[in-house]
Motif scaffolding. Structure first.
Motif, PDB file in Angstrom:
ATOM      1  N   ASP A  33      -6.905  -3.005  -2.882  1.00  0.00           N
ATOM      2  CA  ASP A  33      -6.124  -3.713  -1.876  1.00  0.00           C
ATOM      3  C   ASP A  33      -6.808  -5.038  -1.605  1.00  0.00           C
ATOM      4  OD1 ASP A  33      -3.977  -3.820  -0.200  1.00  0.00           O
ATOM      5  OD2 ASP A  33      -4.442  -1.913   0.782  1.00  0.00           O
ATOM      6  N   ARG A  48       5.636  -3.111   9.217  1.00  0.00           N
ATOM      7  CA  ARG A  48       4.471  -2.748  10.035  1.00  0.00           C
ATOM      8  C   ARG A  48       4.706  -3.126  11.503  1.00  0.00           C
ATOM      9  NH1 ARG A  48      -0.201  -4.995   7.668  1.00  0.00           N
ATOM     10  NH2 ARG A  48      -0.418  -3.067   6.523  1.00  0.00           N
ATOM     11  N   THR A  67       0.838  -1.205   0.000  1.00  0.00           N
ATOM     12  CA  THR A  67       0.000   0.000   0.000  1.00  0.00           C
ATOM     13  C   THR A  67       0.872   1.255   0.000  1.00  0.00           C
ATOM     14  OG1 THR A  67      -1.692  -1.209   1.207  1.00  0.00           O
ATOM     15  CG2 THR A  67      -1.865   1.177   1.244  1.00  0.00           C
TER      16      THR A  67
HETATM   17 MG   LIG Z   1      -1.946  -2.834   2.325  1.00  0.00          MG
END
Ligand SMILES: [Mg+2]
Ligand SMILES: Nc1ncnc2c1ncn2[C@@H]1O[C@H](COP(=O)(O)OP(=O)(O)OP(=O)(O)O)[C@@H](O)[C@H]1O
Length: 321
Positions: free
Chosen positions: A102, A208, A58
């Protein structure tokens, strides 16, 4: 990148290609495609972005839109539930805009088919109750980005329409250190450099998770009225969240402890953990297998490797609040 003072990790996400860390092959492909698009004054080529969760799909799509200086339209595959949603998404984009779908593999098959037809014909077909020829509306020349963790769940003809395949993988520890340093500087979060390697080591090669742990450290530091993130803050954040030295959470630690009794079938482990077998197989186990703590025998039973046993004997008991 934003440089004013902020308390949320997302407030200083990369905004240009040069801010992206690692993933050299994908970044190079994007650079070449951006150059070509700029030279020809055209859209960015349709692209597939494939890779594990939290590894930059993303983020890269947003950077592509920023570099193209165009609007970014983002939707989750499973959020497209009607032809009206589908048409609104495609008709809302102007020439050279970027549409990111996504979790594209969650897009229902009928919309995947409609999508590749729309790519071919640059038109969408409207459902009409009236008899006669179906009505169609021309589409702008937008760029379609499909992000997925599993490209083989996408229809082959749709995959074939994507001119680029950008593949993302796990990050090396050094890359995560660089990423953490970059983000903390952009956010102006003072930190003791000694926390960087241990945070990276607990992040499973995943930006992340690294950023989430950095955010947890910051929260602990602030709760102690400290401005600088110190090793003690990392230690406390890990204890609060039950994260061990290689980034295993409480469920994975329980899983390992359970396997110390010997080779076990998946359904037995799952019921002991109170989880569905699919969750254990798709969420709990892959990382443990990837780092060599667990293996499967010929009968599909799970067992600890020598490294797994050593890890278990070294790790301190989980402390979860
Ligand atoms: Mg993503
Ligand atoms: N190469 C990179 N350089 C800097 N930051 C990155 C990079 N890759 C990812 N990040 C950061 O890591 C976090 C997770 O990335 P992102 O949301 O793009 O993952 P994803 O691959 O889309 O995951 P998912 O499959 O769950 O949608 C974001 O905060 C993003 O800014």
């Amino acid at each position: 990148m934003r440089t004013d003072h902020a308390n949320d990790i997302a407030d200083a996400a990369p905004a240009s290609l040069t801010d992206l860390i690692g993933q050299r092959a994908a970044v190079e492909q994007v650079r070449v495609a951006l150059d070509a698009a700029h030279q020809d004054g055209k859209k960015f080529d349709h692209a597939l972005l494939v890779g594990p969760p939290g590894c930059g799909k993303t983020q890269t799509a947003k950077v592509i839109a920023a570099e193209m200086q165009c609007e970014f339209h983002e939707v989750l595959g499973q959020a497209v539930t009607s032809p009206a949603d589908f048409n609104a998404l495609l008709l809302g984009a102007k020439d050279r805009d970027v549409i990111l779908i996504d979790e594209a593999h969650e897009l229902e098959k009928e919309f995947q088919t409609a999508l590749y037809l729309a790519c071919d014909q640059r038109r969408v077909f409207l459902q009409s109750r009236a008899k006669g020829a179906p009505q169609s509306i021309p589409l702008a020349d937008f760029s379609l980005l499909l992000a997925t963790t599993d490209e083989y769940k996408l229809l082959q003809p749709l995959r074939d329409r994507m001119k680029l395949a950008l593949r993302f993988g796990f990050y090396a520890e050094g890359e995560l250190v660089e990423l953490l340093r970059q983000r903390s500087r952009a956010l102006r979060w003072p930190l003791d450099e000694r926390v960087l390697v241990p945070i990276a080591a607990r992040s499973r090669g995943t930006p992340r998770l690294a950023l989430r742990l950095l955010q947890s450290c910051r929260r602990v530091a602030r709760s102690e009225a400290e401005s600088t993130i110190l090793p003690d803050h990392l230690d406390r954040a890990c204890r609060l969240e039950g994260i061990d030295a290689v980034g295993l959470g409480p469920t994975e630690q329980q899983y390992l402890a359970f396997l110390s009794g010997g080779a076990t079938r998946l359904n037995v482990v799952a019921s002991r953990l109170g989880l569905h077998t699919r969750t254990v197989a798709e969420v709990t186990e892959p990382f443990l297998i990837r780092i060599g703590l667990v293996t499967k025998d010929d009968q599909g039973r799970r067992e600890l490797t020598a490294e797994g046993r050593e890890h278990l004997s070294r790790s301190r008991p989980v402390s979860v609040p």
